[in-house]
Design an enzyme around this catalytic site. Structure first.
Site, PDB file in Angstrom:
ATOM      1  N   SER A 254      15.334   9.062  15.785  1.00 18.70           N
ATOM      2  CA  SER A 254      16.365   7.879  15.531  1.00 18.70           C
ATOM      3  C   SER A 254      15.724   6.729  15.500  1.00 18.70           C
ATOM      4  O   SER A 254      14.859   6.536  16.282  1.00 18.70           O
ATOM      5  CB  SER A 254      17.557   7.932  16.440  1.00 18.70           C
ATOM      6  OG  SER A 254      17.265   7.131  17.488  1.00 18.70           O
ATOM      7  N   LYS A 255      16.263   5.812  14.794  1.00 22.51           N
ATOM      8  CA  LYS A 255      15.302   4.330  14.784  1.00 22.51           C
ATOM      9  C   LYS A 255      15.626   3.937  16.169  1.00 22.51           C
ATOM     10  O   LYS A 255      14.678   2.959  16.417  1.00 22.51           O
ATOM     11  CB  LYS A 255      16.051   3.590  13.651  1.00 22.51           C
ATOM     12  CG  LYS A 255      16.005   4.184  12.231  1.00 22.51           C
ATOM     13  CD  LYS A 255      15.100   3.196  11.568  1.00 22.51           C
ATOM     14  CE  LYS A 255      14.674   3.925  10.205  1.00 22.51           C
ATOM     15  NZ  LYS A 255      15.561   3.635   8.988  1.00 22.51           N
ATOM     16  N   ARG A 256      16.148   4.262  16.961  1.00 21.62           N
ATOM     17  CA  ARG A 256      16.342   3.622  18.456  1.00 21.62           C
ATOM     18  C   ARG A 256      15.454   4.384  19.365  1.00 21.62           C
ATOM     19  O   ARG A 256      15.497   3.902  20.457  1.00 21.62           O
ATOM     20  CB  ARG A 256      18.075   3.689  18.829  1.00 21.62           C
ATOM     21  CG  ARG A 256      18.556   2.762  18.391  1.00 21.62           C
ATOM     22  CD  ARG A 256      20.078   2.730  18.599  1.00 21.62           C
ATOM     23  NE  ARG A 256      20.597   3.878  18.378  1.00 21.62           N
ATOM     24  CZ  ARG A 256      21.123   4.167  17.056  1.00 21.62           C
ATOM     25  NH1 ARG A 256      21.220   3.245  16.307  1.00 21.62           N
ATOM     26  NH2 ARG A 256      21.634   5.481  16.770  1.00 21.62           N
ATOM     27  N   ASP A 257      14.878   5.472  18.999  1.00 26.57           N
ATOM     28  CA  ASP A 257      14.139   6.093  19.880  1.00 26.57           C
ATOM     29  C   ASP A 257      12.804   5.175  20.119  1.00 26.57           C
ATOM     30  O   ASP A 257      11.932   4.895  19.408  1.00 26.57           O
ATOM     31  CB  ASP A 257      13.439   7.320  19.234  1.00 26.57           C
ATOM     32  CG  ASP A 257      12.910   8.474  20.240  1.00 26.57           C
ATOM     33  OD1 ASP A 257      12.151   7.839  21.223  1.00 26.57           O
ATOM     34  OD2 ASP A 257      12.873   9.696  19.861  1.00 26.57           O
TER      35      ASP A 257
END
Ligand code: GLU
Length: 488
Positions: A254-257
């Site tokens: 995920s882009k937030r990883d």
């Protein structure tokens, strides 16, 4: 006659070049080059509100850095220009009108609120994938005129034919979708901007695209795009949907990883080499036939075979990337190595921006000393920190050695030897160590380890005479004095 291969990477400038995008671009590029075809970059910027400033430039600039160079794109032009969708609006409009005239699409006046309500009702009834309920499908000409006269905005919706959409995916084999699970979908929004699925299909046709490699998340879009091709009686390209990239816990990225550095520009800033990244991305979902994983761009182009695209998820293994980058760093010429590390040392303010020749020669020696172990450019700052500090920071493991009486004897002998000599070349420094050996009667690890700890605070490092040469007499004397003060 088979058509000349033409493939495209079609990023939306809603973000910067991401590792997933780079992999997509790379596979299209390899496929094109392997087949002597053409690789183009097209910008899909119709989601106007989500476009970010600098997104487009980041995509193009970082692709170029990676060596994924298009033959046609917004910045270099080409025979199928324009390559930016917002500059192709009139082309979509004409096609939308054509389908409308044929009755293959219809005007839909449903408001956003109405559609939302219908979706919720369907969900409540347990419909897994709610879709348009068909309200405007059968409006009469009179009703349409009335609504238009009242100034009601409309979208254009595809009148989805009943049936099954089948295609042969180059990665997954045969795939089928039932059109009843899709429902009538919007091809043109109220503002006259096409939806992604409509524009992408038209562009692929207009630009003679023969093959489309893209991420798995687009698989469910493919039947919609096939409908557009079918509506016009055109032959669609062949599609291949690459499997997901997952993190080390095998979870979808995920882009937030934050466990993974996700943007190509970040790797670039950290001093990763484009050739290594190119090689690494090529192995994210594809494997060569032989055992050899270190492959140049030319070798990858030659070996690229879609039959070897993986059907299982691809893990983004950062340790492997580090290993691979180190392999490429080890092969760098001295000049390229200096070019890689110098900006990092300058950014850390340990080497002046206007370094003179003597300083540059010193950096060269330093870089060579760490070439074997360096995994990325910026790491040089961490690895060589102790060259730029006056005081030694002794490592935890060094403590026991510092307390040994032999270390005190070595410190004394080394101080005296340094006072009596002016070592210059690494041979001089070797000689100096020999003098200490003779004076203390210690040798091997018992001699080298205390010297290394006294001078660098570390228990490991490159060859001692070379380290000493780079640290220089003045600093070494200070460091020995630091130890003596503590041990009085
Ligand atoms: N603009 C789409 C994206 O950025 C590309 C989809 C496609 O390749 O068809 O995901």
């Amino acid at each position: 006659m088979t058509k000349k291969v033409r493939v495209r990477y079609a990023p939306s400038p809603t973000g910067f070049l991401h590792i997933g995008g780079a992999r997509t671009a790379l596979f299209n590029y390899l496929y094109a080059k392997h087949h002597d075809g053409t690789f183009i970059v097209r910008i899909e910027d119709t989601d106007v509100e989500r476009n970010v400033e600098g997104g487009e430039a980041s995509q193009l600039d970082n692709l170029r850095w990676l060596g994924i160079i298009p033959e046609e794109s917004i910045d270099i032009g080409g025979p199928y220009a324009p390559y930016r969708q917002m500059e192709r609006l009139s082309l979509y409009k004409v096609r939308g009108e054509k389908l409308l005239a044929n009755g293959q699409v219809y005007k839909c006046f449903c408001s956003t609120e109405r559609l939302q309500q219908s979706r919720e009702e369907q969900k409540e009834r347990g419909v897994a994938a709610p879709h348009y309920d068909g309200t405007c499908r059968a409006l009469t000409q009179h009703q349409i005129q009335e609504k238009e006269a009242a100034g009601e905005a409309y979208t254009l919706r595809m009148r989805v034919p009943e049936g099954t959409y089948r295609f042969h995916d180059l990665v997954r084999g045969n795939v089928a979708f039932e059109s009843k699970d899709i429902g009538d979908w919007v091809i043109m929004k109220t503002n006259g901007i096409p939806t992604y699925n409509f524009a992408v299909a038209l562009d692929d046709y207009d630009m003679d695209i023969t093959h489309v490699f893209r991420g798995e998340e687009h698989l469910s879009n493919t039947p919609k795009q096939l409908m557009v091709f079918e509506a016009f009686g055109w032959t669609p390209p062949q599609y291949g949907h690459m499997t997901l990239i997952v993190n080390e816990e095998r979870k979808k990225l995920s882009k937030r990883d934050e466990t993974i550095v996700q943007f190509v520009s970040q790797y670039r800033e950290l001093g990763f080499l484009p050739e290594a990244m190119f090689n690494f991305f090529a192995l994210l979902g594809w494997s060569p036939e032989g055992e050899q994983e270190l492959l140049s761009k030319e070798a990858l182009i030659e070996q690229f075979d879609v039959r070897r695209l993986s059907k299982s998820v691809s893990m983004f293994d950062q340790k492997k990337l580090m290993w691979m980058n180190n392999q490429y760093i080890k092969r760098l010429s001295v000049d390229a190595l200096v070019e890689l590390v110098l900006p990092h040392l300058q950014k850390a303010n340990v080497v002046p921006v206007w370094a003179n020749e003597e300083q540059l020669a010193w950096v060269k020696e330093l870089a060579l000393l760490y070439q074997e172990q360096l995994t990325y450019g910026a790491e040089i700052v961490v690895l060589t920190k102790h060259y730029f500090e006056e005081r030694v920071n002794y490592e935890e493991e060094a403590q026991a050695w510092l307390e040994a009486s032999e270390t005190t004897a070595i410190a004394a002998a080394l101080t005296t030897a340094l006072q009596q000599a002016t070592p210059n070349s690494s041979a001089d420094w070797e000689q100096l160590i020999k003098t200490v050996q003779q004076r203390t009667g210690l040798k091997g690890k018992a001699l080298f380890m205390p010297i290394r700890i006294l001078l660098t605070g570390q228990t490991h490092g490159p060859e001692l005479p070379l380290v000493m040469k780079l640290l220089g007499k003045e600093l070494l004397v200070k460091r020995l004095a630091q130890f003596s003060k503590v041990n009085i």
